[in-house]
Motif scaffolding. Structure first.
Motif, short mmCIF file in Angstrom:
data_model
loop_
_atom_site.label_atom_id
_atom_site.label_comp_id
_atom_site.label_asym_id
_atom_site.label_seq_id
_atom_site.Cartn_x
_atom_site.Cartn_y
_atom_site.Cartn_z
N LEU A 1 37.84 135.98 51.36
CA LEU A 1 38.04 134.83 52.27
C LEU A 1 37.42 135.07 53.65
O LEU A 1 37.06 134.13 54.35
N ILE A 2 37.28 136.33 54.02
CA ILE A 2 36.60 136.63 55.30
C ILE A 2 35.17 136.12 55.20
O ILE A 2 34.64 135.48 56.12
N GLY A 3 34.54 136.39 54.07
CA GLY A 3 33.17 135.91 53.85
C GLY A 3 33.11 134.39 53.77
O GLY A 3 32.20 133.76 54.33
N VAL A 4 34.10 133.78 53.11
CA VAL A 4 34.13 132.32 52.99
C VAL A 4 34.19 131.69 54.38
O VAL A 4 33.43 130.77 54.71
N ASP B 1 32.14 134.10 43.86
CA ASP B 1 31.75 135.34 43.16
C ASP B 1 30.60 136.02 43.90
O ASP B 1 30.54 137.25 43.98
N SER B 2 29.67 135.21 44.41
CA SER B 2 28.54 135.79 45.16
C SER B 2 29.04 136.36 46.48
O SER B 2 28.58 137.43 46.91
N ILE B 3 29.96 135.64 47.11
CA ILE B 3 30.49 136.14 48.39
C ILE B 3 31.22 137.48 48.13
O ILE B 3 31.09 138.44 48.89
N ARG B 4 31.95 137.53 47.01
CA ARG B 4 32.65 138.77 46.64
C ARG B 4 31.65 139.92 46.49
O ARG B 4 31.91 141.05 46.93
N GLU B 5 30.51 139.63 45.90
CA GLU B 5 29.48 140.67 45.71
C GLU B 5 29.03 141.21 47.06
O GLU B 5 28.85 142.42 47.24
N VAL B 6 28.84 140.30 48.03
CA VAL B 6 28.42 140.73 49.38
C VAL B 6 29.52 141.57 50.02
O VAL B 6 29.25 142.63 50.61
N MET B 7 30.77 141.13 49.86
CA MET B 7 31.87 141.87 50.48
C MET B 7 32.01 143.26 49.86
O MET B 7 32.37 144.23 50.53
N SER C 1 30.08 145.71 51.60
CA SER C 1 30.45 146.06 52.98
C SER C 1 31.83 146.72 53.09
O SER C 1 32.16 147.27 54.13
N ILE C 2 32.63 146.66 52.03
CA ILE C 2 33.96 147.29 52.09
C ILE C 2 34.03 148.33 50.97
O ILE C 2 33.75 148.01 49.82
N SER C 3 34.44 149.54 51.30
CA SER C 3 34.40 150.60 50.27
C SER C 3 35.49 150.40 49.23
O SER C 3 36.56 149.83 49.51
N LYS C 4 35.22 150.90 48.06
CA LYS C 4 36.18 150.81 46.96
C LYS C 4 37.47 151.55 47.30
O LYS C 4 38.57 151.14 46.92
N ASP C 5 37.32 152.66 48.07
CA ASP C 5 38.51 153.42 48.43
C ASP C 5 39.44 152.61 49.33
O ASP C 5 40.65 152.72 49.26
N LEU C 6 38.82 151.79 50.17
CA LEU C 6 39.63 151.03 51.13
C LEU C 6 40.32 149.84 50.45
O LEU C 6 41.52 149.62 50.62
N VAL C 7 39.58 149.05 49.68
CA VAL C 7 40.19 147.89 49.01
C VAL C 7 39.76 147.91 47.53
O VAL C 7 38.86 147.19 47.11
N PRO C 8 40.44 148.72 46.72
CA PRO C 8 40.01 148.83 45.31
C PRO C 8 40.12 147.50 44.55
O PRO C 8 39.36 147.27 43.62
N MET C 9 41.05 146.61 44.96
CA MET C 9 41.24 145.32 44.24
C MET C 9 39.98 144.46 44.29
O MET C 9 39.74 143.66 43.40
N LEU C 10 39.21 144.63 45.37
CA LEU C 10 38.00 143.81 45.53
C LEU C 10 37.00 144.10 44.42
O LEU C 10 36.18 143.25 44.06
N TYR C 11 37.08 145.31 43.89
CA TYR C 11 36.11 145.72 42.87
C TYR C 11 36.55 145.34 41.46
O TYR C 11 35.86 145.61 40.49
#
Ligand SMILES: Nc1ncnc2c1ncn2[C@@H]1O[C@H](COP(=O)(O)OP(=O)(O)OP(=O)(O)O)[C@@H](O)[C@H]1O
Ligand SMILES: O=C(O)[C@@H](CO)OP(=O)(O)O
Length: 307
Positions: free
Chosen positions: A180-183, A128-134, A137-147
């Motif tokens: 997973l990139i962060g992991v 969850d913390s790694i997700r917060e960092v990602m 660094s990745i915009s919501k427009d590019l990968v909305p699922m991450l948000y």
């Protein structure tokens, strides 16, 4: 000025630091070797008393390890003594990386912290913390699922999916990929620095972490599950009592969380990753430690002179 001038406790010295003797810390490492917590604590107390009676004021860690080992042998805990030493040797010489995956609420963070405490691994990182960092660094427009959360990521899918595709699982897969990139970055860094770490969370799914990592001898992957839907539901209410995570949100999406749980377990089976039922904390931790010991025993060179 060291601790010895400040306290009448025995001081344990390592290369880089010193600290007062802690029965709790010693007891935890004894439970990792298989002793029941109550026995582990009495043995830690007996060892402390023995050292005090001998007038020991300062002891280095290797010497303490040697004393603990022979004390266990003396008390007829030979098997525990060997396992105790095995773990001390492994962790001293090799960074180990433990990955604990599982759907939201099955207990990955609880079990990860328990294992870390027993093995003396100083670092537990939640995905969850790694997700917060990602997310930074990745915009919501590019990968909305991450948000989104793992179980709401499907809502952000914009492109049509093939007919038989499960939208909830596809959303989940797209949600975990950037995390997973962060992991993998954290794994690389830990290996470079020679530091052991436990990474835990719902984003660790077998088949999605590069084989380069999962086949390394010092990396182990375990998946937790709860077969009982009833138990799983209760975990969210238990958590809500002690955290800010409202159970209603998780119960509302419970069907999807269960789908994700089943998907992660299937992926584990396909990829030969062990799956552990997390019903009782102590039994889950014991089972995980058994799996972890079996895997890392091969890292040990068996040099008994090495305390
Ligand atoms: N074996 C267990 N027995 C009883 N309660 C447990 C057990 N394992 C975990 N719990 C409790 O269940 C709740 C959920 O556990 P935890 O927060 O560790 O889940 P998680 O898998 O890390 O979830 P998330 O991925 O959503 O953060 C917590 O209140 C925790 O104390
Ligand atoms: O995405 C999820 O499944 C959970 C994992 O902890 O996070 P949150 O509910 O906070 O989004």
């Amino acid at each position: 000025m060291g601790f010895e001038y400040l306290t009448n406790q025995i001081i344990v010295k390592d290369k880089n630091y010193e600290m007062p003797f802690s029965k709790g810390i010693l007891a935890r490492s004894l439970t990792a070797a298989g002793l029941k917590p109550s026995i582990a604590y009495s043995i830690a107390r007996e060892i402390e008393e023995m050292l005090k009676e001998e007038g020991v004021k300062v002891i280095n860690k290797d010497e303490l390890r040697r004393r603990v080992y022979y004390y266990l042998i003396d008390k007829n805990y030979c098997h525990i003594a060997e396992k105790y030493l095995l773990w001390r040797r492994i962790l001293k010489k090799h960074p180990i990386i433990i990955l604990i995956g599982g759907a939201s609420g099955v207990g990955t963070s609880t079990i990860a912290f328990e294992i870390a405490s027993r093995l003396g691994i100083p670092s537990v990182i939640g995905t969850d913390s790694i997700r917060e960092v990602m997310r930074r660094s990745i915009s919501k427009d590019l990968v909305p699922m991450l948000y989104e959360s793992s179980y709401t990521a499907w809502k952000a899918i914009r492109t049509p999916l093939p007919e038989n595709c499960n939208i909830y699982i596809t959303g989940f897969e797209r949600h975990i990929e950037p995390v997973l990139i962060g992991v993998e970055g954290i794994i690389d860094r830990s290996l470079t620095e020679g530091l052991s770490v436990i990474i835990e969370g719902t984003h660790l799914v077998p088949g999605f972490i590069s084989e380069k990592y999962t086949t390394m001898p010092n990396i182990i992957f375990i998946v937790l599950t709860l077969s009982s839907e009833e138990f799983h539901k209760k975990r969210f209410s238990a958590r809500a009592r002690v955290s800010n995570r409202p159970m209603e949100r998780y119960l509302k999406h419970f069907k999807i969380i269960r789908m994700i749980n089943n998907y992660i377990v299937d992926q584990a089976k396909k990829n030969n990753i062990p799956v552990v039922e997390n019903v009782s904390i102590s039994q889950t931790v014991e089972k995980c430690l058994e799996i972890i010991t079996e895997k890392f025993i091969n890292l040990d060179d068996g040099n008994d002179d090495d305390f």
